[in-house]
Design a protein around this motif. Structure first.
Motif, short mmCIF file in Angstrom:
data_model
loop_
_atom_site.label_atom_id
_atom_site.label_comp_id
_atom_site.label_asym_id
_atom_site.label_seq_id
_atom_site.Cartn_x
_atom_site.Cartn_y
_atom_site.Cartn_z
N ALA A 1 0.83 -1.21 0.00
CA ALA A 1 0.00 0.00 0.00
C ALA A 1 0.87 1.26 0.00
O ALA A 1 0.54 2.25 -0.66
CB ALA A 1 -0.93 -0.01 1.21
N ALA A 2 1.98 1.20 0.74
CA ALA A 2 2.88 2.36 0.76
C ALA A 2 3.49 2.58 -0.62
O ALA A 2 3.63 3.73 -1.07
CB ALA A 2 3.97 2.13 1.81
N GLU A 3 3.85 1.51 -1.30
CA GLU A 3 4.38 1.65 -2.67
C GLU A 3 3.30 2.17 -3.60
O GLU A 3 3.57 2.95 -4.53
CB GLU A 3 4.88 0.30 -3.17
CG GLU A 3 6.16 -0.20 -2.52
CD GLU A 3 6.70 -1.46 -3.20
OE1 GLU A 3 6.44 -1.65 -4.40
OE2 GLU A 3 7.37 -2.25 -2.53
N HIS A 4 2.05 1.71 -3.38
CA HIS A 4 0.93 2.05 -4.26
C HIS A 4 0.41 3.45 -4.00
O HIS A 4 -0.18 4.08 -4.89
CB HIS A 4 -0.18 1.01 -4.03
CG HIS A 4 -1.38 1.17 -4.90
ND1 HIS A 4 -1.31 1.21 -6.28
CD2 HIS A 4 -2.70 1.25 -4.59
CE1 HIS A 4 -2.52 1.32 -6.77
NE2 HIS A 4 -3.39 1.36 -5.77
N GLY A 5 0.59 3.93 -2.78
CA GLY A 5 0.12 5.26 -2.44
C GLY A 5 -1.34 5.33 -2.06
O GLY A 5 -1.94 6.41 -2.04
N ALA A 6 -1.94 4.17 -1.73
CA ALA A 6 -3.35 4.13 -1.30
C ALA A 6 -3.56 2.89 -0.46
O ALA A 6 -2.89 1.86 -0.68
CB ALA A 6 -4.29 4.11 -2.51
N PRO A 7 -4.48 2.93 0.51
CA PRO A 7 -4.68 1.76 1.37
C PRO A 7 -5.25 0.57 0.61
O PRO A 7 -6.00 0.74 -0.35
CB PRO A 7 -5.68 2.27 2.42
CG PRO A 7 -6.36 3.44 1.79
CD PRO A 7 -5.35 4.05 0.88
N LEU A 8 -4.89 -0.62 1.07
CA LEU A 8 -5.40 -1.86 0.48
C LEU A 8 -6.20 -2.68 1.49
O LEU A 8 -6.88 -3.63 1.10
CB LEU A 8 -4.25 -2.71 -0.07
CG LEU A 8 -3.48 -2.06 -1.23
CD1 LEU A 8 -2.26 -2.89 -1.59
CD2 LEU A 8 -4.39 -1.88 -2.45
N LEU A 9 -6.12 -2.33 2.77
CA LEU A 9 -6.89 -3.00 3.81
C LEU A 9 -7.85 -2.00 4.46
O LEU A 9 -7.46 -0.87 4.75
CB LEU A 9 -5.98 -3.58 4.90
CG LEU A 9 -5.01 -4.69 4.50
CD1 LEU A 9 -4.17 -5.09 5.71
CD2 LEU A 9 -5.76 -5.89 3.94
#
Length: 369
Positions: free
Chosen positions: A74-82
């Motif tokens: 999520a940090a790499e993606h720049g948006a939460p995943l959970l």
């Protein structure tokens, strides 16, 4: 074309393997027979349960690692995943007591609530037993996760090729494999096969796998009647007493969650018709759909049962519902995720990477276990 690793199958597990392998500095090509984001396999859809209600030590280990890796991705993606909205578990209280004891041993927060207190707290649901609530559980944003895995893998140098069916896998020696597509052949030291329901068709006798049963599962979304209701994810297991009439029409345990924008998802677990993945009907079994609507009528007062919208996916299930994570010569296989694998996706990618490097998975996931 020469690469370090070919990954066959671009759903969640293959994408996670490509992410981990490319981060480790390997040249990776991922081959997926369908287009990106397709709805033909098991990895599509906007949400999955992030369910930490396990009692088994190796699964709890994987969950802890998965949480860390989801946050890293999520940090790499720049948006939460959970979305940690919590998970409600009810029914079969003896099993839940085992889960609670395992959580206490590991310092995982969970606690029991009486049925009446739970019904007051989560007014969209009915309960007939004590409820085990796990605050650190919730939902995975599964569609977003697939995009994030691909982008991160590509950022580390992996190549994703969609609409590229694999026609043959040729094991030419202990340290070499050839993967054949319509346009080219790839020679690699290792091939990782994460082909879901197509695994038995693709690798045939190349690996001695346990029986993998492919079923078409048919959960559904229901529209909430009140948008102010709070919805945790949920697992509802029938009472182990076979004489409890509340569960006489059930096909299996029920799982569910709110899918924002689509409704409350609920489904039977692993009881759909056995089917060739290339010959699916995508149509629900009427008796199972009727029973699911009845479940909504009796247990989900916060939804409109008449609003039912069936959806379709595949399960590929092993006899004991444990995964297969193992190596056969230069071929590494991840298969049989049995309807409960998605939450573990990033940790499974790490395990597959380690097997490529000569390591092993936990003993539970050996093909011959």
């Amino acid at each position: 074309m020469q690469v370090d690793v070919v990954v066959v199958g671009g759903g969640a597990m293959g994408s996670a393997a490509a992410w981990q392998l490319s981060k480790a500095g390997k040249s990776v090509v991922l081959l997926e027979q369908f287009e990106a984001g397709h709805h033909i396999g098991a990895s599509h859809g906007a949400t999955r349960n992030f369910n930490t209600a396990y009692a088994e030590a190796d699964y709890l280990d994987l969950l802890a690692e998965s949480k860390t890796l989801w946050d890293e991705l999520a940090a790499e993606h720049g948006a939460p995943l959970l979305d940690l909205v919590g998970l409600v578990n009810h029914g079969n209280v003896p099993r839940l007591e085992l889960v609670r004891a395992a959580h206490q041993e590991r310092g995982i927060e969970s606690y029991f609530l009486p049925a009446a207190e739970a019904a007051d707290r989560w007014q969209g649901m009915n309960f007939s037993t004590d409820v085990l609530f796990v605050p650190g559980s919730g939902r995975v944003r599964s569609a977003d996760a697939l995009v994030a895995l691909r982008k991160s893998a590509e950022a580390h140098g992996a190549t994703f090729k969609y609409s590229t069916p694999v026609r043959d896998i040729q094991v030419t020696g202990g340290e070499s494999v050839v993967v054949v597509t319509d346009e080219t052949e790839y020679t690699a030291a290792r091939v990782v096969v994460t082909a879901g329901a197509w695994t038995p068709k693709l690798i045939g006798k190349l690996a001695d796998l346990p029986a993998l049963v492919v079923t078409q599962e048919q959960p559904a979304h229901f529209t909430p009647v009140d948008n102010t209701l709070v919805w945790p994810s949920f697992n509802h297991n029938p009472d182990p007493d076979p004489n409890n009439e509340l569960y006489e029409y059930w096909f299996s345990p029920v799982y569910g969650m709110l899918t924002p924008g689509e409704g409350v998802k609920a489904g039977w677990h692993g009881v759909g018709p056995v089917m060739d993945p290339d010959e699916r009907t995508f149509e629900p079994i009427p008796q199972q759909l009727e029973a699911l609507v009845r479940y909504a009528e009796e247990w989900l007062p916060g939804v409109d049962p008449s609003s039912v919208v069936p959806i379709s996916c595949t399960y590929t299930t092993t006899p004991n519902e444990d995964f297969v994570l193992d190596r056969f010569g230069p071929m590494v296989v991840g298969a049989g995720f049995s309807g409960h694998g998605f939450k573990f996706t990033p940790a499974i990618g790490r395990i597959l990477k380690d097997i490529v490097d000569g390591g092993t998975a936990p003993a539970r996931f050996a093909a011959d276990r």
